[in-house]
Enzyme design. Structure first.
Site, mmCIF file in Angstrom:
data_model
loop_
_atom_site.group_PDB
_atom_site.id
_atom_site.type_symbol
_atom_site.label_atom_id
_atom_site.label_comp_id
_atom_site.label_asym_id
_atom_site.label_seq_id
_atom_site.Cartn_x
_atom_site.Cartn_y
_atom_site.Cartn_z
ATOM 1 N N TYR A 15 0.506 -0.815 -0.139
ATOM 2 C CA TYR A 15 0.114 0.372 -0.328
ATOM 3 C C TYR A 15 0.987 1.482 -0.554
ATOM 4 O O TYR A 15 0.314 2.075 -0.294
ATOM 5 C CB TYR A 15 -0.589 0.112 1.515
ATOM 6 C CG TYR A 15 -2.120 -1.289 1.341
ATOM 7 C CD1 TYR A 15 -2.544 -1.353 0.550
ATOM 8 C CD2 TYR A 15 -1.669 -2.107 2.141
ATOM 9 C CE1 TYR A 15 -3.794 -2.256 0.448
ATOM 10 C CE2 TYR A 15 -2.213 -3.158 2.523
ATOM 11 C CZ TYR A 15 -3.390 -3.606 1.800
ATOM 12 O OH TYR A 15 -4.350 -4.159 1.517
ATOM 13 N N HIS A 20 -4.728 5.896 -1.913
ATOM 14 C CA HIS A 20 -5.089 6.089 -0.574
ATOM 15 C C HIS A 20 -4.203 6.295 0.935
ATOM 16 O O HIS A 20 -4.555 6.691 2.178
ATOM 17 C CB HIS A 20 -5.865 4.458 -0.287
ATOM 18 C CG HIS A 20 -6.904 4.703 0.561
ATOM 19 N ND1 HIS A 20 -7.915 5.750 0.678
ATOM 20 C CD2 HIS A 20 -7.668 3.028 1.572
ATOM 21 C CE1 HIS A 20 -9.092 5.075 1.467
ATOM 22 N NE2 HIS A 20 -8.653 3.960 1.510
ATOM 23 N N ASN A 66 -9.733 1.506 7.442
ATOM 24 C CA ASN A 66 -11.033 1.175 8.489
ATOM 25 C C ASN A 66 -10.936 1.449 9.720
ATOM 26 O O ASN A 66 -12.510 1.735 10.378
ATOM 27 C CB ASN A 66 -11.846 0.004 7.978
ATOM 28 C CG ASN A 66 -11.903 0.580 5.648
ATOM 29 O OD1 ASN A 66 -11.371 1.679 5.301
ATOM 30 N ND2 ASN A 66 -11.513 -0.715 5.380
#
Length: 186
Positions: A15, A20, A66
């Site tokens: 990531y 993001h 999240n």
């Protein structure tokens, strides 16, 4: 005066350079410029800098996007930082790439990291710096888009855009949110 600046992102090499993770990337650049590094701590990688008499705590939650609220809620309480001195840096698909917009409060607009922060810190009344990542994706492919790497052209522009985000962080901590919004918002 104490401030908590939280850059949102996901942990893991896969990531690292995705849209993001712009919150992580901005804070990494800020820490590098101030010759400090992040150390693993409870729910977050954490670094500290001093700037014009302000003590600025930087965190990159290690809870995954999240569940970002868990880290923010913990560090707000642990450091005794008032919620108005919290600034969350987050990717924003509703803004063109590189556009920056600071807000004193607002809805999550479907962003799961912001939803979790709202749930665990008690509402939408916290400052955030939205970093535009654009919306160049087919319908229903939003998750794939934000979890993909920046384009070559975006990578070339990224340092300049991150430097502006860092200017906005320092302005927030010294001049306040209203003046920062008036001076910098795209």
């Amino acid at each position: 005066m104490k401030y908590l600046v939280a850059g949102l992102g996901n942990i893991g090499i896969e990531y690292e350079l995705t849209r993001h993770n712009i919150g992580f990337l901005v804070l990494d650049r800020l820490a590098d410029e101030h010759n400090t590094s992040f150390e693993h701590n409870r729910y977050a990688d954490k670094a500290d800098i001093k700037y014009k008499g302000r003590h600025i705590h930087l965190i990159k939650p290690t809870t995954f996007m999240n569940l970002s609220g868990k880290a923010l809620n913990y560090w707000l309480k642990e450091l005794k930082v008032p919620k108005e001195n919290l600034l969350v840096i987050v990717d924003e698909i509703a803004l063109p790439f590189g556009n920056l917009r600071m807000r004193a409060k607002g809805s999550s607009a479907g962003h799961n990291g912001l939803k979790n922060i709202e749930q665990l810190t008690g509402g939408q009344d916290y400052p955030r710096l939205k970093f535009g990542v654009g919306d160049d994706f087919p319908r229903g492919r939003q998750a794939d888009y934000v979890l993909s790497n920046f384009t070559k052209h975006e990578f070339e522009e990224l340092p300049f855009k991150m430097d502006k985000a860092i200017e906005m962080i320092f302005s927030f901590c010294t001049a306040g949110i209203e003046r920062t919004m008036g001076q910098f918002n795209d």
